[in-house]
Design a protein around this motif. Structure first.
Motif, PDB file in Angstrom:
ATOM      1  N   PRO B 152       0.922  -1.162   0.085  1.00  0.00           N
ATOM      2  CA  PRO B 152      -0.004   0.091  -0.047  1.00  0.00           C
ATOM      3  C   PRO B 152       0.801   1.307   0.033  1.00  0.00           C
ATOM      4  O   PRO B 152       0.629   2.384  -0.670  1.00  0.00           O
ATOM      5  CB  PRO B 152      -0.749  -0.159   1.299  1.00  0.00           C
ATOM      6  CG  PRO B 152      -0.826  -1.798   1.665  1.00  0.00           C
ATOM      7  CD  PRO B 152       0.329  -2.246   1.249  1.00  0.00           C
ATOM      8  N   GLU B 153       2.065   1.317   0.734  1.00  0.00           N
ATOM      9  CA  GLU B 153       2.819   2.453   0.826  1.00  0.00           C
ATOM     10  C   GLU B 153       3.437   2.637  -0.387  1.00  0.00           C
ATOM     11  O   GLU B 153       3.511   3.935  -1.166  1.00  0.00           O
ATOM     12  CB  GLU B 153       3.819   2.341   2.026  1.00  0.00           C
ATOM     13  CG  GLU B 153       3.242   2.536   3.286  1.00  0.00           C
ATOM     14  CD  GLU B 153       2.664   1.024   3.699  1.00  0.00           C
ATOM     15  OE1 GLU B 153       2.767  -0.149   2.965  1.00  0.00           O
ATOM     16  OE2 GLU B 153       1.591   1.115   4.593  1.00  0.00           O
ATOM     17  N   LEU B 155       2.581   1.928  -3.300  1.00  0.00           N
ATOM     18  CA  LEU B 155       1.544   2.211  -4.419  1.00  0.00           C
ATOM     19  C   LEU B 155       1.337   3.897  -4.379  1.00  0.00           C
ATOM     20  O   LEU B 155       1.171   4.616  -5.177  1.00  0.00           O
ATOM     21  CB  LEU B 155       0.154   1.366  -4.115  1.00  0.00           C
ATOM     22  CG  LEU B 155      -0.883   1.901  -4.964  1.00  0.00           C
ATOM     23  CD1 LEU B 155      -0.510   1.553  -6.655  1.00  0.00           C
ATOM     24  CD2 LEU B 155      -2.177   1.205  -4.802  1.00  0.00           C
ATOM     25  N   ALA B 156       1.197   4.234  -2.915  1.00  0.00           N
ATOM     26  CA  ALA B 156       0.920   5.544  -2.819  1.00  0.00           C
ATOM     27  C   ALA B 156       1.926   6.308  -3.481  1.00  0.00           C
ATOM     28  O   ALA B 156       1.628   7.662  -3.786  1.00  0.00           O
ATOM     29  CB  ALA B 156       0.525   5.856  -1.157  1.00  0.00           C
ATOM     30  N   LEU B 159       1.783   6.657  -7.112  1.00  0.00           N
ATOM     31  CA  LEU B 159       0.839   7.584  -7.706  1.00  0.00           C
ATOM     32  C   LEU B 159       1.174   8.887  -7.572  1.00  0.00           C
ATOM     33  O   LEU B 159       0.311   9.906  -8.636  1.00  0.00           O
ATOM     34  CB  LEU B 159      -0.389   7.591  -6.608  1.00  0.00           C
ATOM     35  CG  LEU B 159      -1.307   6.283  -6.768  1.00  0.00           C
ATOM     36  CD1 LEU B 159      -2.187   6.237  -5.758  1.00  0.00           C
ATOM     37  CD2 LEU B 159      -2.085   6.044  -8.129  1.00  0.00           C
ATOM     38  N   ASN B 160       2.351   9.226  -7.000  1.00  0.00           N
ATOM     39  CA  ASN B 160       2.837  10.796  -7.273  1.00  0.00           C
ATOM     40  C   ASN B 160       4.099  10.738  -8.158  1.00  0.00           C
ATOM     41  O   ASN B 160       4.705  11.747  -8.232  1.00  0.00           O
ATOM     42  CB  ASN B 160       3.169  11.175  -5.784  1.00  0.00           C
ATOM     43  CG  ASN B 160       1.988  11.975  -5.380  1.00  0.00           C
ATOM     44  OD1 ASN B 160       0.955  11.329  -4.830  1.00  0.00           O
ATOM     45  ND2 ASN B 160       2.139  13.266  -5.347  1.00  0.00           N
ATOM     46  N   HIS B 190      -5.948   3.871   3.984  1.00  0.00           N
ATOM     47  CA  HIS B 190      -4.897   4.641   3.231  1.00  0.00           C
ATOM     48  C   HIS B 190      -5.124   3.852   1.808  1.00  0.00           C
ATOM     49  O   HIS B 190      -5.050   4.608   0.749  1.00  0.00           O
ATOM     50  CB  HIS B 190      -3.616   4.260   3.787  1.00  0.00           C
ATOM     51  CG  HIS B 190      -2.501   5.338   3.181  1.00  0.00           C
ATOM     52  ND1 HIS B 190      -1.638   4.983   1.942  1.00  0.00           N
ATOM     53  CD2 HIS B 190      -2.131   6.558   3.758  1.00  0.00           C
ATOM     54  CE1 HIS B 190      -1.028   5.847   1.816  1.00  0.00           C
ATOM     55  NE2 HIS B 190      -0.970   6.780   2.661  1.00  0.00           N
ATOM     56  N   LEU B 191      -5.116   2.680   1.502  1.00  0.00           N
ATOM     57  CA  LEU B 191      -4.990   2.151   0.327  1.00  0.00           C
ATOM     58  C   LEU B 191      -6.360   2.248  -0.253  1.00  0.00           C
ATOM     59  O   LEU B 191      -6.377   2.458  -1.647  1.00  0.00           O
ATOM     60  CB  LEU B 191      -4.906   0.389   0.665  1.00  0.00           C
ATOM     61  CG  LEU B 191      -5.247  -0.372  -0.672  1.00  0.00           C
ATOM     62  CD1 LEU B 191      -3.860  -0.036  -1.622  1.00  0.00           C
ATOM     63  CD2 LEU B 191      -5.211  -2.070  -0.276  1.00  0.00           C
ATOM     64  N   SER B 194      -6.115   5.428  -1.991  1.00  0.00           N
ATOM     65  CA  SER B 194      -5.014   4.975  -3.193  1.00  0.00           C
ATOM     66  C   SER B 194      -5.717   4.603  -4.424  1.00  0.00           C
ATOM     67  O   SER B 194      -5.444   4.876  -5.542  1.00  0.00           O
ATOM     68  CB  SER B 194      -3.827   4.345  -2.729  1.00  0.00           C
ATOM     69  OG  SER B 194      -2.818   4.924  -1.903  1.00  0.00           O
ATOM     70  N   ARG B 197      -7.560   7.173  -6.357  1.00  0.00           N
ATOM     71  CA  ARG B 197      -6.687   8.221  -6.889  1.00  0.00           C
ATOM     72  C   ARG B 197      -6.234   7.384  -8.102  1.00  0.00           C
ATOM     73  O   ARG B 197      -5.959   7.822  -9.265  1.00  0.00           O
ATOM     74  CB  ARG B 197      -5.446   8.415  -6.001  1.00  0.00           C
ATOM     75  CG  ARG B 197      -5.954   9.555  -5.122  1.00  0.00           C
ATOM     76  CD  ARG B 197      -4.805   9.770  -4.109  1.00  0.00           C
ATOM     77  NE  ARG B 197      -3.609  10.383  -4.807  1.00  0.00           N
ATOM     78  CZ  ARG B 197      -2.276  10.529  -4.539  1.00  0.00           C
ATOM     79  NH1 ARG B 197      -2.104  10.222  -3.024  1.00  0.00           N
ATOM     80  NH2 ARG B 197      -1.371  11.092  -5.268  1.00  0.00           N
ATOM     81  N   LEU B 198      -5.762   5.969  -8.195  1.00  0.00           N
ATOM     82  CA  LEU B 198      -5.494   5.219  -9.134  1.00  0.00           C
ATOM     83  C   LEU B 198      -6.527   5.153 -10.321  1.00  0.00           C
ATOM     84  O   LEU B 198      -6.128   5.173 -11.489  1.00  0.00           O
ATOM     85  CB  LEU B 198      -5.015   3.860  -8.767  1.00  0.00           C
ATOM     86  CG  LEU B 198      -4.668   2.743  -9.843  1.00  0.00           C
ATOM     87  CD1 LEU B 198      -3.029   3.292 -10.618  1.00  0.00           C
ATOM     88  CD2 LEU B 198      -4.378   1.345  -9.131  1.00  0.00           C
ATOM     89  N   HIS B 427      -3.338  12.163   1.790  1.00  0.00           N
ATOM     90  CA  HIS B 427      -3.740  12.104   0.272  1.00  0.00           C
ATOM     91  C   HIS B 427      -4.023  13.185  -0.179  1.00  0.00           C
ATOM     92  O   HIS B 427      -3.856  13.539  -1.423  1.00  0.00           O
ATOM     93  CB  HIS B 427      -4.900  10.747   0.353  1.00  0.00           C
ATOM     94  CG  HIS B 427      -4.620   9.548   0.329  1.00  0.00           C
ATOM     95  ND1 HIS B 427      -3.808   8.991  -0.814  1.00  0.00           N
ATOM     96  CD2 HIS B 427      -4.477   8.479   1.084  1.00  0.00           C
ATOM     97  CE1 HIS B 427      -3.717   7.729  -0.586  1.00  0.00           C
ATOM     98  NE2 HIS B 427      -4.000   7.387   0.580  1.00  0.00           N
TER      99      HIS B 427
END
Lengths: 246, 878
Positions: B152-153, B155-156, B159-160, B190-191, B194, B197-198, B427
């Motif tokens: 998850p981390e 992935l975040a 995303l940036n 959090h996920l 994400s 956002r994805l 986020h």
């Protein structure tokens, strides 16, 4: 509350007035603390400057004096003065100028580069110590021998004294305090920090070698007494430190 | 639309026909049949449906998700339409699991390609976690893996990354593994953001595939996986094949006499049982509830001389990663006779050969029990076998009911945290770094996450003001603001030179934690260290055991905790308190029902028709457990003068502790989190009344209140008072002064980027973070009591740690008379209260003193009871 006859605490603030000198004194303001914290990744909202001015205002509504003395550490950052810090100190001085005939600033260990600001004003004295009529003000970060001092009363800052109190079930409450007493046949007064952020060192808990001030490290504070400062309350006189040790 | 449960599988041939010919050929060459999850998943995924699949380990779950995807990718490859982009994102919370999945995909990818002919383009798989090198990362940019395995981390962070995001435009599937581990905590929250956002970055919907072990309710988990679109829950097909594998469960009691067996003997007997089990199986996985317990069992087993030392291993979170990997490796190769674990082996990686799971003491939740036992019986048709060894009477009752629930498929509920402001702040900062946003567009995106669907618009706006630093003066906003927010034009975007770096280095929800050093105050002396989680639970006046001595907790400063030695004091909080999971609300409810049934039967019971035995015979427990439980209930029943405990009636016992101090024992079986909450409320109310601070102890079966000397308490009056109070405000005020608040505020502040963990290349020590967080808390309160991070800290404590909802409900029921209570005075605590009285004693496996005290209590009580009987008898005769 009177200390050593000549000094009067201004309730309920961490401030004193000495009538014989026509002077109000505070210590350890640490302006710019928040900016310094932000530099290190801790974003504490700015609050201290406002609080400082508010409290000085309140003091002035009760007591008047010709002079004000800041007993060291008017600002926080050690390294080169940052813009914000510069501005806060400058604003404070501007503010004080309008209300006092004379401003005496004692240099503390944090007060590097401070003359850049003070030299703009002609009624501000920046000096290492201040003595008049048997009273000596000194910040207290440097080692000095008390017995070599001529004055009878020595007023220090730097330590940010506080006392820790326990409720009967062991919750710790902490309060800033004045610390005063006789040592080496001198009267010593340690002023509490004026700073909103200063929590203080618990002088009734810390062992001697963990105190900040090299002067305090050498004297026996067990025989001294404390005056506690609690918001919106009268100052409270506590017994000798040795009786508050457990 | 919506969430639908799929009950009917497709025939194997039909499922296989979804696959590309070469993929099918490969699959058939490897497996004879499809496994239960695969019989559903191939069809559903090939029809582009979102699916949530719950199935036990070893059921081919991974391939159930990947096969159709591999098939599609190879088809594209053959048609030469496979682009250089990521098609499938696989997210799991464990790096070890990621490595496993990677290894499991490499082989089929190679073999299928060989079948299809090496002229076709490679289908690539790659891992992206914090572990991979910058070189690897660069390589992934040039030649992105078609299947990306990540956490998850990470992935975040991706995303940036503008450049990598380009490669994600092709995403068609997202797999979320171990969903049971994510859905109930902030990592999962959090996920979920994400994923939204994805979704926005990809520009079109992708298929979401959730994999998990047993969990409940599945609707909640499915909602968490898919989220909302245009205000409606996205559709999701739920496949629940968690139960196809047979479970063989049993509770055993190692002794004939659970009360009068002393601690050493009890341990010996327990080990004897353990040895018996281990030697009659290939590989046994043993769960203890604490790390220290794990170490002691390992030590014992290695010293028995029965096993080769290499055949026994420990596996828990405090061990280094290398050691753990080594153990996992040996497990896979079948080299171990027994592996002992606290919690670390209950999820994740494929651990192969285990054919028996033993649990020493209660695992506290049905779901957890099933997850643990489900680690055994790896083969598709094997039975999952589990034995619980009960170590005291409460344990026996609890585990007996737990196993019954497990066999009845009655699980505890998961609770998805909602509207966590700290995670949202992270986020929003991340989103602002990506582009300029219209407020409504961002709000819609966030509301698509299941965890924020009910986020109020004004709360969101307030949060934007706050992230933009609008509480600071204009000129300071570039320091305090992480975004700019133009309320008039309803836009926001990134702000600050360092914001991007801050985001990268401080992302994530797991707080930094270190050990806390413990010192005595006078003289100042180091006496040991405790986990921060334990410090967090310490309350004023608490007594705890450290290194064999008892200490009273005084206060903490930074990462130091100050105590005073208190000889001869009874501990009020057990050392394993923070490690042991709380008994769930649902299981407590079942135990409550069981108690009622038992007592009612005891009331009706006549000697000819032994009904209690009948009830007990429905439980999967051994003879000794039956005997112990029966005796336990009988003594309680007779001691409390046949007072019926029921689900609608709470017993409040006014009695005396081991030091003859007057205490109230609340027999409240509503889960430990409710007991935690309720005990605080009552202690505050009594404290106010008597103007003193009240000491409490809590456990899973209730709580005690130590009454101040010479003060009379009318509990009716206290409760009436509580009914008229705003209990949330009351609790907040009480929590404010606790360690829990100090610590949790640091976590929240760190997640909100207000106290950074990493800044300008420096790691900031936890101690410094802690001290600064406390200053920050004071300052924020001064500005606004409802500062978002303060709000969030209270929310986390009240909702995630305590159980404010169920406590409120219980109080309401008491107020309405739906639930009544009865106060009973006893000279010596009743049996059901015993474990609460000796609660603080250190350990479940080494519990000499605790047992000794329990024995004393029981002796006193038996004496009382026999006197009473005699009296009755005498009266009858005369």
């Amino acid at each position: 509350m009177k200390i050593f006859n000549k000094i009067e605490t201004i309730e309920p603030f961490p401030a004193i007035k000495i009538n014989s000198l026509d002077l109000i004194a505070i210590a350890d303001l640490h302006l710019g603390y928040e900016t310094a914290a932000a530099e290190q990744g801790i974003f504490i909202p700015k609050i201290q400057y406002k609080k400082t001015i508010q409290n000085i205002n309140k003091i002035l509504s009760e007591k008047k004096a010709k002079r004000i003395l800041i007993n060291g550490d008017i600002k926080h950052e050690f390294t080169e003065t940052k813009y914000h810090e510069y501005k806060e100190v400058d604003n404070l001085l501007k503010y004080l100028q309008k209300r006092f005939e004379e401003i005496i600033i004692i240099k503390g260990n944090h007060d590097t580069f401070i003359s850049r600001i003070t030299k703009k004003y002609d009624n501000i004295k920046l000096q290492d110590t201040f003595h008049e009529k048997d009273i000596l003000f000194i910040h207290g970060h440097q080692n000095i021998e008390i017995k070599n001092i001529d004055e009878k009363i020595i007023i220090l800052g730097h330590e940010h004294p506080s006392i820790a109190l326990y409720t009967d079930i062991g919750i710790k409450e902490k309060t800033k305090c004045f610390l005063f007493g006789k040592t080496n046949s001198k009267n010593v007064l340690v002023m509490p920090a004026f700073s909103y952020f200063a929590q203080g060192s618990d002088i009734n808990i810390l062992p001697k070698n963990e105190l900040l001030s090299p002067i305090l490290k050498k004297i026996n504070i067990n025989q001294m007494r404390a005056i506690g400062i609690i918001e919106n309350e009268k100052h409270l006189l506590f017994p000798k430190i040795k009786n508050m040790r457990d | 639309m919506g969430i639908t449960f799929i009950k009917k599988p497709w025939p194997d041939e039909e499922s296989l026909s979804c696959l590309d010919a070469h993929v099918r050929q490969w699959f058939k060459s490897k497996f004879k049949n499809l496994t239960p999850p695969q019989r559903y998943s191939f069809k559903l995924i090939s029809k582009n449906k979102n699916v949530l699949i719950t199935a036990p380990t070893g059921s081919g779950k991974t391939f159930s998700a990947f096969m159709v995807i591999l098939s599609d990718l190879f088809r594209r490859s053959k048609q030469n339409s496979l682009m250089d982009g990521v098609y499938c994102v696989y997210v799991s919370p464990l790096r070890a699991l990621n490595n496993d999945i990677y290894r499991n995909l490499i082989l089929p990818l190679r073999e299928i390609r060989e079948l299809a002919g090496n002229h076709i383009c490679d289908v690539r798989v790659g891992i992206r976690t914090g572990d991979i090198s910058p070189y690897e990362r660069q390589k992934q940019l040039r030649k992105p893996p078609h299947i990306l395995i990540t956490t998850p981390e990470s992935l975040a962070i991706i995303l940036n990354s503008k450049r990598f995001l380009e490669k994600l435009k092709t995403v068609r599937w997202v797999i979320v593994d171990e969903i049971h581990e994510l859905a109930s905590n902030k990592r999962g929250v959090h996920l979920s953001l994400s994923l939204e956002r994805l979704r926005e970055a990809v520009g079109k919907d992708f298929v979401r595939i959730g994999l998990g072990a047993t969990l409940h309710p599945l609707k909640e988990a499915a909602g968490f996986l898919v989220g909302y679109e245009n205000g409606k829950l996205r559709s999701c097909k739920v496949v629940d094949v968690s139960w196809f594998k047979p479970f063989d469960l049993k509770l055993i009691c190692p002794t004939d006499d659970i009360i009068y067996t002393d601690a050493d003997r009890m341990n010996d007997l327990m080990y004897k049982e353990l040895d018996k089990i281990i030697s009659s199986h290939n590989t046994t996985l043993v769960f203890t509830n604490t790390r220290s317990g794990t170490e002691r069992v390992v030590h014992h087993l290695k010293n028995t001389g029965i096993y080769n030392e290499e055949e026994i291993a420990a596996h828990h979170g405090s061990l280094s990663r290398d050691i753990r990997w080594d153990v996992e490796d040996k497990l896979k190769k079948g080299l171990l006779k027994a592996v002992i674990s606290s919690t670390s082996l209950e999820l994740g990686i494929d651990i192969g050969y285990i054919d028996m799971v033993v649990q020493i003491g209660s695992p506290k939740s049905v779901t957890r029990c099933i997850q643990r036992v489900g680690r055994s019986g790896h083969g598709l048709n094997d039975t999952a076998k589990g034995i619980i060894i009960g170590m005291d009477r409460d344990d026996l009752v609890e585990c007996a009911i737990m196993l019954r629930c497990a066999l009845d498929h009655k699980l505890d509920k998961i609770c998805v945290p909602k509207n966590c402001l700290d995670v949202l702040i992270q986020h929003i900062v991340g989103m602002a770094l990506y582009k300029k946003w219209r407020v409504d567009e961002a709000y819609q995106l966030i509301k698509n996450s299941y965890c924020y669907h009910n986020l109020k618009h004004d709360v969101f706006i307030q949060l934007l003001h706050y992230i933009a630093g609008h509480y600071a003066d204009l000129e300071d906003r570039n320091v305090y603001g992480k975004i700019w927010f133009d309320e008039k034009n309803k836009m926001f975007g990134k702000r600050g030179r360092y914001t991007r770096v801050i985001y990268y280095l401080n992302i994530g929800t797991i707080p930094d934690e270190v050990k806390v050093d413990v010192y005595t105050i006078q003289p100042k002396k180091y006496v040991g260290s405790i986990e921060e989680e334990f410090l967090e639970r310490l309350r004023k006046k608490d007594i705890f055991v450290l290194g064999g001595k008892t200490y009273e907790f005084k206060y903490s400063r930074g990462m130091r905790c100050y105590v005073e030695e208190q000889k001869e004091e009874t501990p009020t909080i057990p050392a394993w308190f923070s490690e042991l999971l709380p008994l769930s609300y649902e299981l407590a409810q079942e135990i409550r029902k069981f108690r009622e049934k038992m007592f009612q039967t005891l009331k009706k019971e006549n000697k000819k028709d032994d009904n209690v035995d009948k009830i007990l015979s429905t439980l999967p427990i051994d003879h000794r457990s039956k005997k112990a439980i029966k005796q336990y209930f009988e003594t309680q029943y007779h001691y409390l003068q046949k007072t019926i405990v029921s689900t609608k009636k709470i017993i409040i016992e006014e009695t005396y502790d081991l030091k003859k101090r007057k205490i109230l024992v609340f027999h409240t079986l509503y889960g430990r989190r409710v007991n935690d909450t309720l005990s605080r409320i009552i202690a505050i109310a009594i404290g106010k009344k008597t103007k003193s601070d009240i000491l409490t102890t809590i456990n899973d079966n209730g709580f005690t209140i130590l009454l101040p000397k010479n003060k009379n308490i009318d509990i009716k009056e206290i409760l009436r008072e509580i009914f008229s109070l705003d209990i949330i405000e009351l609790l907040k005020k009480n929590i404010r002064k606790t360690e829990l608040m100090k610590r949790r505020f640091r976590h929240t502040a760190a997640r909100s980027f207000l106290v950074l963990r990493n800044y300008k290349g420096h790691k900031i020590s936890v101690r410094k973070q802690q001290i600064n967080a406390q200053t920050l808390l004071r300052t924020c309160e001064e500005i606004n009591k409802d500062f978002p991070i303060i709000q969030e800290t209270y929310r986390e404590i009240l909702e995630d740690i305590m159980d404010i909802e169920n406590t409120k409900k219980l109080l309401k029921d008491i107020k309405n008379g739906k639930i009544t209570y009865k106060i009973i005075k006893t000279p010596i605590p009743s049996p059901f209260a015993h474990s609460l009285i000796v609660l603080g004693e250190p350990d479940i496996i080494l519990m000499k003193d605790r047992r000794q005290r329990l024995i004393e209590l029981h002796e006193a009580l038996t004496k009382k009871l026999s006197q009473k009987t005699k009296k009755t008898v005498t009266t009858q005769i005369s």
